[in-house]
Design an enzyme around this catalytic site. Structure first.
Site, mmCIF file in Angstrom:
data_model
loop_
_atom_site.group_PDB
_atom_site.id
_atom_site.type_symbol
_atom_site.label_atom_id
_atom_site.label_comp_id
_atom_site.label_asym_id
_atom_site.label_seq_id
_atom_site.Cartn_x
_atom_site.Cartn_y
_atom_site.Cartn_z
ATOM 1 N N HIS A 132 1.305 -1.474 -0.088
ATOM 2 C CA HIS A 132 -0.113 0.040 0.202
ATOM 3 C C HIS A 132 0.964 1.267 -0.031
ATOM 4 O O HIS A 132 0.091 2.571 -0.524
ATOM 5 C CB HIS A 132 -1.091 0.179 1.374
ATOM 6 C CG HIS A 132 -1.687 -0.859 1.483
ATOM 7 N ND1 HIS A 132 -2.309 -1.637 2.212
ATOM 8 C CD2 HIS A 132 -1.523 -2.342 0.662
ATOM 9 C CE1 HIS A 132 -2.871 -2.746 2.249
ATOM 10 N NE2 HIS A 132 -2.377 -3.132 1.073
ATOM 11 N N ARG A 159 -9.226 3.059 -9.400
ATOM 12 C CA ARG A 159 -9.093 1.607 -8.601
ATOM 13 C C ARG A 159 -9.952 1.903 -7.535
ATOM 14 O O ARG A 159 -8.994 2.585 -6.385
ATOM 15 C CB ARG A 159 -7.804 2.030 -8.068
ATOM 16 C CG ARG A 159 -6.375 1.278 -9.537
ATOM 17 C CD ARG A 159 -5.625 1.260 -9.397
ATOM 18 N NE ARG A 159 -4.884 -0.210 -10.065
ATOM 19 C CZ ARG A 159 -3.920 0.147 -11.579
ATOM 20 N NH1 ARG A 159 -3.330 1.216 -10.983
ATOM 21 N NH2 ARG A 159 -3.986 -0.491 -12.387
ATOM 22 N N ARG A 176 -14.063 1.702 -11.024
ATOM 23 C CA ARG A 176 -14.019 0.414 -12.002
ATOM 24 C C ARG A 176 -13.915 -0.018 -9.753
ATOM 25 O O ARG A 176 -13.691 0.569 -9.348
ATOM 26 C CB ARG A 176 -12.115 0.368 -11.594
ATOM 27 C CG ARG A 176 -12.280 -1.896 -11.610
ATOM 28 C CD ARG A 176 -11.023 -2.152 -12.148
ATOM 29 N NE ARG A 176 -10.072 -2.190 -10.399
ATOM 30 C CZ ARG A 176 -8.436 -2.080 -10.969
ATOM 31 N NH1 ARG A 176 -8.526 -2.424 -12.006
ATOM 32 N NH2 ARG A 176 -8.130 -2.131 -9.679
ATOM 33 N N GLU A 200 -9.392 -9.165 -18.805
ATOM 34 C CA GLU A 200 -7.971 -9.259 -18.095
ATOM 35 C C GLU A 200 -7.951 -11.193 -17.871
ATOM 36 O O GLU A 200 -6.886 -11.022 -17.097
ATOM 37 C CB GLU A 200 -7.400 -8.858 -16.492
ATOM 38 C CG GLU A 200 -8.997 -8.310 -15.876
ATOM 39 C CD GLU A 200 -8.580 -7.340 -14.437
ATOM 40 O OE1 GLU A 200 -6.914 -7.181 -14.269
ATOM 41 O OE2 GLU A 200 -9.637 -6.697 -13.643
ATOM 42 N N ASN A 237 -1.769 -6.042 -16.896
ATOM 43 C CA ASN A 237 -1.340 -6.496 -15.980
ATOM 44 C C ASN A 237 -1.181 -8.359 -16.032
ATOM 45 O O ASN A 237 -0.946 -8.862 -15.918
ATOM 46 C CB ASN A 237 -0.835 -5.238 -14.688
ATOM 47 C CG ASN A 237 -1.244 -4.239 -14.243
ATOM 48 O OD1 ASN A 237 -0.420 -4.074 -15.885
ATOM 49 N ND2 ASN A 237 -1.396 -3.477 -14.105
ATOM 50 N N ASP A 238 -3.240 -8.462 -14.961
ATOM 51 C CA ASP A 238 -3.479 -9.429 -15.117
ATOM 52 C C ASP A 238 -3.550 -9.995 -16.398
ATOM 53 O O ASP A 238 -2.965 -11.556 -16.645
ATOM 54 C CB ASP A 238 -4.892 -9.640 -14.316
ATOM 55 C CG ASP A 238 -4.517 -9.188 -12.826
ATOM 56 O OD1 ASP A 238 -4.105 -9.836 -12.495
ATOM 57 O OD2 ASP A 238 -5.352 -8.048 -12.233
ATOM 58 N N ARG A 294 2.911 -11.989 -11.452
ATOM 59 C CA ARG A 294 3.389 -10.554 -11.982
ATOM 60 C C ARG A 294 3.893 -10.057 -10.976
ATOM 61 O O ARG A 294 4.892 -9.080 -10.670
ATOM 62 C CB ARG A 294 2.054 -9.891 -12.615
ATOM 63 C CG ARG A 294 0.806 -9.181 -10.929
ATOM 64 C CD ARG A 294 0.101 -8.425 -11.682
ATOM 65 N NE ARG A 294 -0.603 -7.019 -11.241
ATOM 66 C CZ ARG A 294 -1.151 -6.950 -10.849
ATOM 67 N NH1 ARG A 294 -2.764 -7.303 -11.481
ATOM 68 N NH2 ARG A 294 -1.169 -5.254 -10.274
ATOM 69 N N CYS A 300 -5.953 -0.126 -20.217
ATOM 70 C CA CYS A 300 -5.770 0.446 -18.767
ATOM 71 C C CYS A 300 -4.887 0.044 -18.428
ATOM 72 O O CYS A 300 -3.829 0.210 -16.748
ATOM 73 C CB CYS A 300 -7.485 0.711 -17.937
ATOM 74 S SG CYS A 300 -7.561 -1.007 -17.236
HETATM 75 C C1 PEP Z 1 -4.074 -4.493 -14.534
HETATM 76 O O1 PEP Z 1 -4.584 -5.840 -14.073
HETATM 77 O O2 PEP Z 1 -3.934 -4.690 -16.546
HETATM 78 C C2 PEP Z 1 -5.321 -3.075 -14.027
HETATM 79 C C3 PEP Z 1 -5.013 -2.209 -14.757
HETATM 80 O O3 PEP Z 1 -5.454 -3.693 -13.154
HETATM 81 P P1 PEP Z 1 -5.074 -4.074 -11.417
HETATM 82 O O4 PEP Z 1 -3.167 -3.536 -11.987
HETATM 83 O O5 PEP Z 1 -5.010 -3.102 -10.419
HETATM 84 O O6 PEP Z 1 -4.264 -5.314 -11.688
HETATM 85 MG MG MG Z 2 -6.213 -5.784 -12.650
#
Ligand code: PEP
Ligand code: MG
Length: 755
Positions: A367, A474, A510, A609, A632-633, A643, A680
């Protein structure tokens, strides 16, 4: 040989006399070794001090050739002395010469001594030197003797730290206390910051080491232990565990340690050797810290951290509160040093004076990392023993880009970083100039650039970057930094404030993406084998509809009269999306039934994702109002590569054929269904990746605020048509390269596109 209790008492009294004598530092050291040798009935006692170049120099000796003083040096790890320094553990040998690490130094004349006892000179867990006694006869050193020597070493550590020995060092061979340290950790927040150390929770300074009255010191220690236990009991019983930002089970473990007999016995034993209560606590703490530094098992390291925390509490009780910097009067150019820190604690500091943060703990998804990024403060985590190695006021450079820290840097290193910081500032200036320029490629393709945000402090970046909106807000961050579950009213208040700052620019909220690594301190923690694949995000929302509905209600109320955009995270099937949509529509109906003002329009989108959704693309693109790709996911699940796990996270390049095909399918299917699509995830904010995405057909991106400048600079120089042609050709060739990155980089160079 005398017993440790009586012997140490005498020894410490003698040491105190020597310390108080008005003599030169060298003379004092020379006398000390005589006293120690005499007390431990050893023929030899020698002190080796760690130098800036990591070698150990003989500073004083009784018994070895005096000519060897300031002449004999051991390289790091060399010989028995080097071994003790690198392991930070005592070493007792009845036959030293048969030890594999023994190294013979003819100038010292030590070949006639068989037995050897050496202990590290530790301060705050950091090795400052080595103290050795030797005997001619083969003998076994008792535990009490080891203990005595360690206690003596502690006094020596304070003497070194107090700077008394600095005068003895030759030019170019300064002692290790002030040596520059280059430490590698992990990036928490990008950027380069230069400044001076401020300790978040300063070390308690101990001035009184040797006890006048050992009996009284035992009482003081017992009283402090009782006070500490009471405070922990109260903390837990008060019930508002979240108030401290720590989990209840952590506190329970903490309580268990406060009653740990082994630990308490160690401190009592050390007090009995003649140290003051606070010096005894610090002695044991120093050993703990040295172990912590060398401990690779994260569980055990965490437990050692608990003991370290408890020791700090004891020290504060014994010495009185440390007079640290108050949050408000942070000096200019402050680099905050902490073992760990809650996000709220960082927000408390005056950010105008903060140049960087260095933590002993803290991973990239912690955090504190999220808040540091939001505040644009360079931050580096996982710097082992930072709080012991760095003294308040030390010059420190935080390189958030490389995930490194320079402690007390040499002038040339400092200058290099100043250049780096200047270069970054110049680039930022260029990006600022681009602020008013349109995000259009060289061949006239309009690109939408939005920013990702999560806290109200992020929203200032909208104005700063002149982005067209927030493509990903977020919402879980409010939950993560809060002390308790935010009420619907508190949620609404944040969304109201966000929309107000956005001032008409669109914001895509989101819904809660909690679970997995995003843990809420006040929520019961589930033990899951694979949290990333576990009960998280929309899964929790669908199983606990009250939570999701309360959030949707807060969003819809905040969005009264405006165009609202809400999206759902971690959706794996179209069916999940439809179920969540029913729930959202029900809230909208209720709002209208209650006669409350509703949003002027509501668009409900979905994060793409989870790879399963790639096999329902036509359907999801038909049902959802928009798609937003969480690369990312998506890439983590597509390649089955965590990740957060450095070993595998960079193993597969999303710019390989599999990643690019997945991304092309999405943009094509979205296009067929006329469904808007945005990227995103982090990928959309990295210039080479964004170049590839534009070539695939993407026209809308949402990224961290710091990426807007570099991406805009890239795209304004880009011929999107030409990039598309090239990429199409590469993707249809049968060459199975691991990545198209080198080709894309070459293309960027050819087109003079800055990436
Ligand atoms: C992602 O997964 O790419 C994303 C934008 O969400 P987070 O990084 O919050 O999981
Ligand atoms: Mg994500």
């Amino acid at each position: 040989m005398r017993g440790a209790l009586g012997g140490s008492g005498v020894l410490l009294r003698r040491l105190r006399e020597v310390m108080a004598a008005p003599v030169s530092p060298q003379e004092r050291l020379d006398r000390l070794v005589v006293v120690i040798a005499g007390n431990l009935v050893a023929e030899v006692c020698s002190v080796y001090v760690l130098r800036e170049d990591s070698s150990l120099e003989l500073y004083a000796t009784e018994g070895l050739n005096r000519e060897a003083v300031h002449l004999t040096t051991m390289r790091a790890g060399e010989g028995l002395v080097g071994l003790i320094a690198s392991e930070a553990e005592p070493l007792a040998l009845s036959d030293a010469q048969s030890h594999p690490a023994f190294s013979y130094r003819p100038e010292t004349g030590e070949e006639i001594y068989r037995s050897f006892l050496g202990v590290p000179i530790l301060r705050g867990g950091a090795v400052m030197g080595v103290l050795v006694v030797q005997n001619r006869a083969s003998r076994v050193y008792s535990e009490d003797e080891v203990e005595s020597l360690q206690t003596t070493a502690m006094i020596m550590a304070e003497m070194i730290a107090a700077g008394g020995l600095k005068a003895l060092s030759k030019p170019g061979a300064t002692i290790g206390l002030d040596r520059p340290i280059h430490s590698i950790g992990t990036t928490l927040a990008d950027g380069v910051g230069l400044g001076h150390a401020v300790l978040h929770e300063p070390r308690v300074a101990i001035t009184n080491l040797i006890a006048e009255d050992p009996g009284r010191e035992v009482q003081r220690l017992e009283a402090a232990i009782a006070t500490m236990r009471l405070a922990i009991d109260e903390l837990i019983e008060r019930g508002d565990v979240a108030h401290t930002g720590e989990h209840r089970d952590v506190l329970e473990t903490f309580r268990m340690f406060a009653h740990d007999q082994g630990w308490l016995r160690r401190m009592r034993e050390v007090v009995m050797t003649g140290l003051t209560a606070e010096a005894a606590v610090e002695r044991v703490q120093s050993d703990t810290r040295a172990k912590m530094l060398r401990q690779t098992d994260p569980y055990l390291r965490e437990r050692l951290h608990d003991l370290d925390d408890l020791a700090n509490r004891l020290l504060r009780t014994l010495v009185g509160k440390s007079n640290g910097v108050t949050r408000e009067d942070l000096p200019e150019n402050a680099i905050l040093i902490a073992r760990s820190m809650g996000p709220a604690a960082l927000l408390d500091y005056d950010r105008r004076h903060l140049r960087g943060v260095v933590l002993e703990e803290g991973g990239p998804t912690s955090h504190i990392a999220i808040v540091a990024r939001a505040l644009n403060i360079p931050a580096v985590g996982e710097i082992a023993n930072a709080t012991a190695l760095i003294q308040a006021g030390d010059a420190v450079i935080v390189d958030g880009q490389a995930g490194e820290v320079q402690i007390r840097p040499q002038p040339d290193v400092e200058n290099a970083y100043k250049d780096k910081a200047r270069l970054r500032a110049r680039k930022q200036e260029q990006y600022r100039k681009l602020k008013t320029q349109a995000a259009v490629t060289k061949d006239g393709v309009e690109i939408q650039l939005q920013i990702n945000a999560g806290l109200l402090v992020d929203m200032a970046n909208l104005e700063e970057t002149n982005a067209s909106g927030v493509g990903l807000f977020r919402t879980e961050l409010q939950f993560m930094v809060a002390q308790h579950m935010p009420t619907t009213a508190e949620q609404q208040a944040l969304y109201d404030a966000v929309l107000k700052v956005a001032n008409g620019r669109p914001v895509t909220f989101r819904t809660l993406d909690i679970g997995g690594d995003k843990v809420l301190p006040y929520m019961e923690r589930l033990e899951e084998e694979n949290p990333a694949l576990g009960w998280r995000a929309i899964r929790i929302g669908l199983d606990r509809p009250r939570l999701l509905r309360a959030q949707v209600r807060a969003l819809l109320r905040a969005g009264a009269g405006s165009d609202m955009k809400i999206m759902l995270p971690m959706v794996a099937t179209v069916n999940e999306f439809l179920r969540a949509r029913t729930l959202v529509r029900r809230e909208l109906d209720m709002l209208e039934r209650d006669g409350r003002p509703a949003p002027a329009s509501l668009k409900l989108g979905v994060m793409v994702e989870v790879p399963s959704l790639l096999f329902e693309l036509p359907e999801i693109a038909r049902e959802a109002d928009f798609l937003s790709i969480g690369t990312n996911d998506l890439m983590q699940f597509l390649f089955a590569a965590d990740r957060e796990n450095k070993r595998v996270s960079d193993r597969f390049d999303p710019l390989g054929i599999a990643g690019l095909r997945a991304l092309r399918n999405i943009v094509e299917e979205a296009g067929k269904a006329n469904c808007p699509v945005t990227v995103c995830g982090e990928m959309g904010g990295k210039p080479i990746e964004t170049l590839a995405l534009i070539a695939l057909g993407y026209r809308s991106f949402s990224m961290s605020a710091a990426s807007v400048g570099p991406v805009k600079a890239m795209l304004r120089a880009l011929d999107a048509g030409k990039a598309r042609q090239r990429l199409d050709a590469w993707m249809s060739s049968s060459d199975s390269a691991a990545s198209l990155r080198p080709l894309l980089a070459a293309l960027a160079a050819e087109m003079k596109v800055p990436v």
